[in-house]
Scaffold this motif. Structure first.
Motif, mmCIF file in Angstrom:
data_model
loop_
_atom_site.group_PDB
_atom_site.id
_atom_site.type_symbol
_atom_site.label_atom_id
_atom_site.label_comp_id
_atom_site.label_asym_id
_atom_site.label_seq_id
_atom_site.Cartn_x
_atom_site.Cartn_y
_atom_site.Cartn_z
ATOM 1 N N VAL A 17 -1.506 17.115 6.945
ATOM 2 C CA VAL A 17 -1.634 17.690 8.195
ATOM 3 C C VAL A 17 -0.529 18.371 9.148
ATOM 4 C CG1 VAL A 17 -2.971 15.593 9.791
ATOM 5 C CG2 VAL A 17 -0.260 15.675 8.880
ATOM 6 N N ALA A 18 -0.221 18.919 8.299
ATOM 7 C CA ALA A 18 1.300 19.596 8.982
ATOM 8 C C ALA A 18 2.218 19.453 8.103
ATOM 9 C CB ALA A 18 1.994 19.418 10.806
ATOM 10 N N GLY A 19 3.173 20.409 7.790
ATOM 11 C CA GLY A 19 4.340 20.595 7.209
ATOM 12 C C GLY A 19 3.836 21.455 6.333
ATOM 13 N N LYS A 20 4.658 21.230 5.077
ATOM 14 C CA LYS A 20 3.963 21.988 3.757
ATOM 15 C C LYS A 20 4.251 20.918 2.553
ATOM 16 C CE LYS A 20 7.150 25.419 3.236
ATOM 17 N NZ LYS A 20 8.551 25.839 4.201
ATOM 18 N N VAL A 79 0.805 -1.065 -0.260
ATOM 19 C CA VAL A 79 0.077 0.432 0.475
ATOM 20 C C VAL A 79 0.824 1.440 -0.087
ATOM 21 C CG1 VAL A 79 -2.206 1.733 1.484
ATOM 22 C CG2 VAL A 79 -1.133 -0.808 1.382
ATOM 23 N N ILE A 80 0.547 1.962 -0.716
ATOM 24 C CA ILE A 80 1.478 3.400 -0.502
ATOM 25 C C ILE A 80 0.733 4.515 -0.366
ATOM 26 C CG2 ILE A 80 2.433 4.761 -2.783
ATOM 27 C CD1 ILE A 80 2.249 2.768 -4.661
ATOM 28 N N ILE A 81 1.548 5.172 0.104
ATOM 29 C CA ILE A 81 0.752 5.975 1.349
ATOM 30 C C ILE A 81 1.605 7.518 1.163
ATOM 31 C CG2 ILE A 81 1.172 5.489 3.557
ATOM 32 C CD1 ILE A 81 -1.566 5.793 4.607
ATOM 33 N N ASP A 82 0.616 8.785 1.293
ATOM 34 C CA ASP A 82 1.816 9.968 1.805
ATOM 35 C C ASP A 82 2.725 9.526 2.891
ATOM 36 O OD1 ASP A 82 1.775 10.712 -1.193
ATOM 37 O OD2 ASP A 82 0.656 12.011 -0.804
ATOM 38 N N ALA A 83 2.978 10.556 3.383
ATOM 39 C CA ALA A 83 3.169 10.246 4.654
ATOM 40 C C ALA A 83 2.666 11.814 5.266
ATOM 41 C CB ALA A 83 4.917 11.273 4.503
ATOM 42 N N ASP A 84 2.377 12.245 4.861
ATOM 43 C CA ASP A 84 1.042 13.695 5.105
ATOM 44 C C ASP A 84 -0.074 13.324 6.000
ATOM 45 O OD1 ASP A 84 0.319 13.469 2.830
ATOM 46 O OD2 ASP A 84 1.198 16.268 2.299
ATOM 47 N N LEU A 85 -0.788 12.105 5.508
ATOM 48 C CA LEU A 85 -1.812 11.479 6.097
ATOM 49 C C LEU A 85 -3.169 12.491 5.279
ATOM 50 C CD1 LEU A 85 -1.418 11.720 10.087
ATOM 51 C CD2 LEU A 85 -1.562 9.372 8.810
ATOM 52 N N GLN A 86 -2.521 12.166 4.165
ATOM 53 C CA GLN A 86 -3.649 13.038 2.962
ATOM 54 C C GLN A 86 -4.322 11.544 2.835
ATOM 55 O OE1 GLN A 86 -1.640 16.096 -0.030
ATOM 56 N NE2 GLN A 86 -3.788 17.088 0.746
ATOM 57 N N ASP A 87 -3.700 10.616 2.849
ATOM 58 C CA ASP A 87 -4.829 9.591 2.165
ATOM 59 C C ASP A 87 -4.926 8.708 3.478
ATOM 60 O OD1 ASP A 87 -3.662 10.339 -0.328
ATOM 61 O OD2 ASP A 87 -1.653 9.127 -0.219
#
Ligand code: UDP
Ligand code: MG
Length: 322
Positions: free
Chosen positions: A207-210, A97-105
């Motif tokens: 959730v955070a970061g840019k 499962v590929i997932i973005d670190a930024d929890l957009q998924d």
């Protein structure tokens, strides 16, 4: 038939570039998921894409505590598309499962993906119903891009879909064989085919970061998407050339007839300027277009490895390449 400790291994692949703000939050959410899904073993594979903050240190600290975490540290920032290839090369799971670190998924969607995987689907992709926290312009451009790309190719491209998806091992092996350097991974998922299943979700804001994306990057990815996928723009150039030559020929006949039959003076300055400028512009555009394809051929012909690895977990790699 399965013995008790023959659980399937699910790899969660997280490409991360300057994500130290979100890594702890992400791990918390993934931990919750792993604790609930006891029927599977999990591997979390981070690919640190040359982060300049302390993303790597955070990942290493997590690995100290939790050996289900593996990481690949790339030798520099290669961009998400290549970071994912590194992940594909190193993952161990029966599925991915590929997932973005930024929890957009949202990781909460993964159990549903696993359910479809068990039903026999090879590629369960999450399609965005909505995109919170993204500007109207970004939504519009991405809408336009998908439609344009689709109109140019016979292969079905999944709309409003990112990299958030579950892939069976055989899809992983298929994509691993596609070593092109100008990658448009979303197109590759379509290209390899296999059994696809769509699920819908609401895309959360980061959730955070840019966000690392900007319009320049998006434009580049779109051009990569189109040029790595189809040569139909070259064909359009040829067709347009034929049409314009046809018009020019008719116009020429008109001018000649006017002069020969009616003996009329043909005042030509304005029309010549229009023709020169118009054709000159079109020629430049298509010259650039041909150059674009030629440039891609240039990069592929060099046949460089896609990335170099600094380390995989504790092992330091010398010139390990992918
Ligand atoms: N990413 C990466 N390398 C890069 C840029 C981004 O590995 O050079 C990762 C990033 O850490 C994140 C994912 O790709 O996990 C998506 O990036 P981002 O959230 O910035 O893109 P967006 O969601 O805004 O399209
Ligand atoms: Mg994001």
């Amino acid at each position: 038939m399965d013995t008790i400790n023959e659980k399937k291994l699910v790899t969660i692949l997280v490409p991360a570039y300057n994500e130290h703000e979100v890594i702890p939050l992400l791990y918390e959410r993934l931990l919750k998921l792993m604790n609930e899904q006891v029927q599977y073993d999990f591997e979390i594979l981070f690919v640190n894409d040359g982060s300049k903050d302390n993303t790597l240190e955070l990942i290493q600290a997590l690995r100290e505590k939790d050996k289900r975490i593996n990481y690949v540290n790339l030798s520099r920032n290669y961009g998400k598309e290549v970071a994912m290839v590194a992940g594909f090369d190193y993952l161990k799971g029966d599925c991915l499962v590929i997932i973005d670190a930024d929890l957009q998924d949202p990781p909460e969607l993964i159990p549903e993906m696993l359910k479809y995987w068990e039903e026999g689907y090879d590629d369960v992709y999450a399609r965005r119903k909505s995109r919170k926290g993204e500007s109207l312009l970004k939504k519009l451009t991405s809408w336009g891009f998908y439609r344009t790309l689709q109109s140019m190719t016979n292969i079905e491209i999944q709309k409003d879909t990112g990299d958030f998806r579950l892939l069976d091992r055989r899809c992983v092996e298929a994509i691993k064989q596609l070593r092109e350097s100008q990658r448009y991974t979303k197109g590759l998922y379509s290209w390899i085919g296999y059994n696809k299943k769509e699920i819908l979700y609401d895309r959360d804001p980061r959730v955070a970061g840019k966000s690392k994306w900007n319009y320049r990057r998006l434009l580049n990815l779109s051009i990569d998407g189109i040029t790595s996928f189809t040569t139909s723009p070259l064909r359009w150039a040829a067709i347009l050339g034929i049409v314009i030559s046809g018009i020019a020929f008719l116009y020429m006949m008109k001018v000649i007839l006017k002069r020969l039959i009616y003996g009329a003076d043909v005042s030509g300055y304005a029309s010549i300027m229009v023709a020169i400028l118009g054709l000159g512009g079109i020629q430049l555009i298509f010259l650039g277009l041909i150059g674009e394809y030629l440039g891609r051929a240039f990069y592929e012909v060099k046949g460089r490895p896609l990335y170099f690895i600094d380390r995989y977990n504790e092992e330091k790699e010398t010139n390990r390449k992918g």
